[in-house]
Design a protein around this motif. Structure first.
Motif, PDB file in Angstrom:
ATOM      1  N   THR A 222       0.823  -1.210   0.000  1.00 26.25           N
ATOM      2  CA  THR A 222       0.000   0.000   0.000  1.00 26.25           C
ATOM      3  C   THR A 222       0.855   1.257   0.000  1.00 26.25           C
ATOM      4  O   THR A 222       0.606   2.212  -0.751  1.00 26.25           O
ATOM      5  N   LEU A 223       1.887   1.260   0.853  1.00 19.19           N
ATOM      6  CA  LEU A 223       2.799   2.403   0.915  1.00 19.19           C
ATOM      7  C   LEU A 223       3.516   2.601  -0.424  1.00 19.19           C
ATOM      8  O   LEU A 223       3.693   3.739  -0.890  1.00 19.19           O
ATOM      9  N   SER A 224       3.901   1.499  -1.061  1.00 21.11           N
ATOM     10  CA  SER A 224       4.580   1.580  -2.356  1.00 21.11           C
ATOM     11  C   SER A 224       3.682   2.212  -3.415  1.00 21.11           C
ATOM     12  O   SER A 224       4.135   3.010  -4.245  1.00 21.11           O
ATOM     13  N   VAL A 225       2.399   1.858  -3.377  1.00 19.42           N
ATOM     14  CA  VAL A 225       1.441   2.422  -4.329  1.00 19.42           C
ATOM     15  C   VAL A 225       1.307   3.926  -4.139  1.00 19.42           C
ATOM     16  O   VAL A 225       1.404   4.708  -5.098  1.00 19.42           O
ATOM     17  N   ILE A 226       1.097   4.347  -2.896  1.00 26.53           N
ATOM     18  CA  ILE A 226       0.864   5.767  -2.618  1.00 26.53           C
ATOM     19  C   ILE A 226       2.105   6.603  -2.917  1.00 26.53           C
ATOM     20  O   ILE A 226       2.048   7.636  -3.608  1.00 26.53           O
ATOM     21  N   VAL A 227       3.267   6.149  -2.419  1.00 28.32           N
ATOM     22  CA  VAL A 227       4.511   6.894  -2.654  1.00 28.32           C
ATOM     23  C   VAL A 227       4.900   6.839  -4.131  1.00 28.32           C
ATOM     24  O   VAL A 227       5.351   7.835  -4.713  1.00 28.32           O
ATOM     25  N   GLY A 228       4.709   5.673  -4.768  1.00 24.56           N
ATOM     26  CA  GLY A 228       5.045   5.538  -6.184  1.00 24.56           C
ATOM     27  C   GLY A 228       4.203   6.444  -7.066  1.00 24.56           C
ATOM     28  O   GLY A 228       4.710   7.060  -8.019  1.00 24.56           O
ATOM     29  N   LEU A 229       2.909   6.546  -6.769  1.00 28.40           N
ATOM     30  CA  LEU A 229       2.041   7.445  -7.541  1.00 28.40           C
ATOM     31  C   LEU A 229       2.446   8.904  -7.352  1.00 28.40           C
ATOM     32  O   LEU A 229       2.449   9.686  -8.303  1.00 28.40           O
ATOM     33  N   ARG A 230       2.785   9.248  -6.116  1.00 29.61           N
ATOM     34  CA  ARG A 230       3.221  10.627  -5.850  1.00 29.61           C
ATOM     35  C   ARG A 230       4.517  10.936  -6.592  1.00 29.61           C
ATOM     36  O   ARG A 230       4.674  12.014  -7.192  1.00 29.61           O
ATOM     37  N   ALA A 231       5.449   9.986  -6.576  1.00 29.48           N
ATOM     38  CA  ALA A 231       6.723  10.179  -7.284  1.00 29.48           C
ATOM     39  C   ALA A 231       6.495  10.299  -8.790  1.00 29.48           C
ATOM     40  O   ALA A 231       7.130  11.128  -9.460  1.00 29.48           O
ATOM     41  N   ALA A 232       5.588   9.473  -9.321  1.00 29.19           N
ATOM     42  CA  ALA A 232       5.292   9.537 -10.754  1.00 29.19           C
ATOM     43  C   ALA A 232       4.705  10.890 -11.132  1.00 29.19           C
ATOM     44  O   ALA A 232       4.994  11.441 -12.201  1.00 29.19           O
ATOM     45  N   TYR A 233       3.868  11.440 -10.236  1.00 29.76           N
ATOM     46  CA  TYR A 233       3.253  12.749 -10.486  1.00 29.76           C
ATOM     47  C   TYR A 233       4.296  13.862 -10.433  1.00 29.76           C
ATOM     48  O   TYR A 233       4.315  14.758 -11.280  1.00 29.76           O
ATOM     49  N   VAL A 234       5.176  13.791  -9.448  1.00 28.32           N
ATOM     50  CA  VAL A 234       6.172  14.853  -9.255  1.00 28.32           C
ATOM     51  C   VAL A 234       7.266  14.808 -10.324  1.00 28.32           C
ATOM     52  O   VAL A 234       7.650  15.843 -10.895  1.00 28.32           O
ATOM     53  N   PHE A 235       7.764  13.613 -10.615  1.00 22.43           N
ATOM     54  CA  PHE A 235       8.904  13.475 -11.531  1.00 22.43           C
ATOM     55  C   PHE A 235       8.496  13.111 -12.959  1.00 22.43           C
ATOM     56  O   PHE A 235       9.367  12.930 -13.813  1.00 22.43           O
ATOM     57  N   ASP A 236       7.193  12.989 -13.205  1.00 24.08           N
ATOM     58  CA  ASP A 236       6.675  12.659 -14.538  1.00 24.08           C
ATOM     59  C   ASP A 236       7.274  11.349 -15.068  1.00 24.08           C
ATOM     60  O   ASP A 236       7.797  11.273 -16.175  1.00 24.08           O
ATOM     61  N   THR A 237       7.189  10.314 -14.242  1.00 29.46           N
ATOM     62  CA  THR A 237       7.693   8.987 -14.605  1.00 29.46           C
ATOM     63  C   THR A 237       6.518   8.025 -14.758  1.00 29.46           C
ATOM     64  O   THR A 237       5.407   8.306 -14.287  1.00 29.46           O
ATOM     65  N   PRO A 238       6.710   6.865 -15.398  1.00 34.39           N
ATOM     66  CA  PRO A 238       5.617   5.887 -15.543  1.00 34.39           C
ATOM     67  C   PRO A 238       5.143   5.416 -14.171  1.00 34.39           C
ATOM     68  O   PRO A 238       5.959   5.080 -13.293  1.00 34.39           O
ATOM     69  N   ALA A 239       3.830   5.372 -13.984  1.00 32.51           N
ATOM     70  CA  ALA A 239       3.269   5.084 -12.658  1.00 32.51           C
ATOM     71  C   ALA A 239       3.559   3.657 -12.186  1.00 32.51           C
ATOM     72  O   ALA A 239       4.012   3.447 -11.054  1.00 32.51           O
ATOM     73  N   GLY A 240       3.285   2.659 -13.048  1.00 40.75           N
ATOM     74  CA  GLY A 240       3.489   1.257 -12.657  1.00 40.75           C
ATOM     75  C   GLY A 240       4.926   0.964 -12.244  1.00 40.75           C
ATOM     76  O   GLY A 240       5.176   0.470 -11.132  1.00 40.75           O
TER      77      GLY A 240
END
Length: 264
Positions: A222-240
């Motif tokens: 769950t933590l990986s999903v939330i932090v990963g989505l935030r990182a993808a939004y901030v750094f414009d990287t692929p979400a998955g």
């Protein structure tokens, strides 16, 4: 609230993490990592068949993933080396799936979305499917938890307790097929095995009981999903892939903490 695509993405990712956590623990305990990978690879063939016959992607991927898992179980009893068998079936299924997709005309297919997931495009209907599948997996594993654990620890003890290890293997196979079917929209076929294995592996050093490991794996996922989505939004990287990268960092941190604890 569900009109926000990021909220829908987070809910979808958490649903996959909840389904993958207990199942991933058994994959780690049974050393079935490549088994999960082979089942996930077969899902792309399920996508092709679903599009060709105009049926639900969820149904098509689940049926093909289940058939792949059953085929592996059947052939492993016929004297084939497991690692060789899984390697042949995993890459063959992926190749046949990609070739089958190329023959489908009149339908625009985004292969990258199926290979690496498209969590930001999750709809309300997708959410219902993901959480319905997650609830089914959790209920199935919870129902058979004691028997699955006994069969995993010691097959002889399982037989003595009246438990059939093959039946429990089929339960895991069914749960794995469902998880692959619901996760394909979120992380894609190439990253499903990562979401199964990495959170469970990260939870192992910090857990004292099997139940604790399953809960910790769900929390890490769950933590990986939330932090990963935030990182993808901030750094414009692929979400998955971003989600899987965060899970991998969690595994590294868990391993380092274990090493420090041993040295201390």
């Amino acid at each position: 609230m569900l009109d926000d695509f990021m909220v829908r993405a987070a809910l979808a990712g958490v649903g996959v993490a909840v389904a993958a956590a207990p199942l991933g623990c058994f994959v780690v305990w049974r050393r079935m990592a490549y088994f999960g990978d082979a089942t996930a690879h077969a899902a792309i063939l399920g996508v092709a068949l679903s599009l060709a016959f105009s049926m639900s992607i969820f149904v098509g991927t689940m049926v093909v993933a289940l058939l792949m898992a059953l085929t592996v179980s059947f052939l492993s009893d016929r004297g084939y080396a497991m690692d060789t068998l899984l390697g042949v079936l995993a890459h063959s299924a992926l190749a046949f799936g990609l070739v089958a997709v190329s023959f489908i005309s009149g339908i625009r297919i985004d292969l990258m979305a199926y290979l690496f997931g498209d969590i930001l495009a999750v709809s309300r209907a997708d959410l219902a499917v993901i959480w319905g599948g997650a609830a089914l997996v959790v209920a199935l594993i919870g129902w058979r938890w004691s028997a699955l654990l006994t069969a995993t620890l010691n097959e002889d003890l399982a037989y003595a307790s009246g438990i059939k290890p093959k039946r429990e293997q089929l339960v895991l196979t069914l749960a794995l097929a469902i998880t692959v079917a619901v996760a394909i929209k979120v992380v894609g076929v190439l990253l499903i095995a990562a979401m199964l294995i990495i959170p469970a592996a990260a939870a192992r050093p910090m857990s004292r009981t099997p139940e604790g490991m399953a809960v910790a794996a769900a929390a890490i996922g769950t933590l990986s999903v939330i932090v990963g989505l935030r990182a993808a939004y901030v750094f414009d990287t692929p979400a998955g892939p971003s989600i899987v990268c965060v899970a991998a960092i969690s595994f590294l941190a868990s391993s380092l903490l274990k090493g420090i604890r041993i040295l201390g």
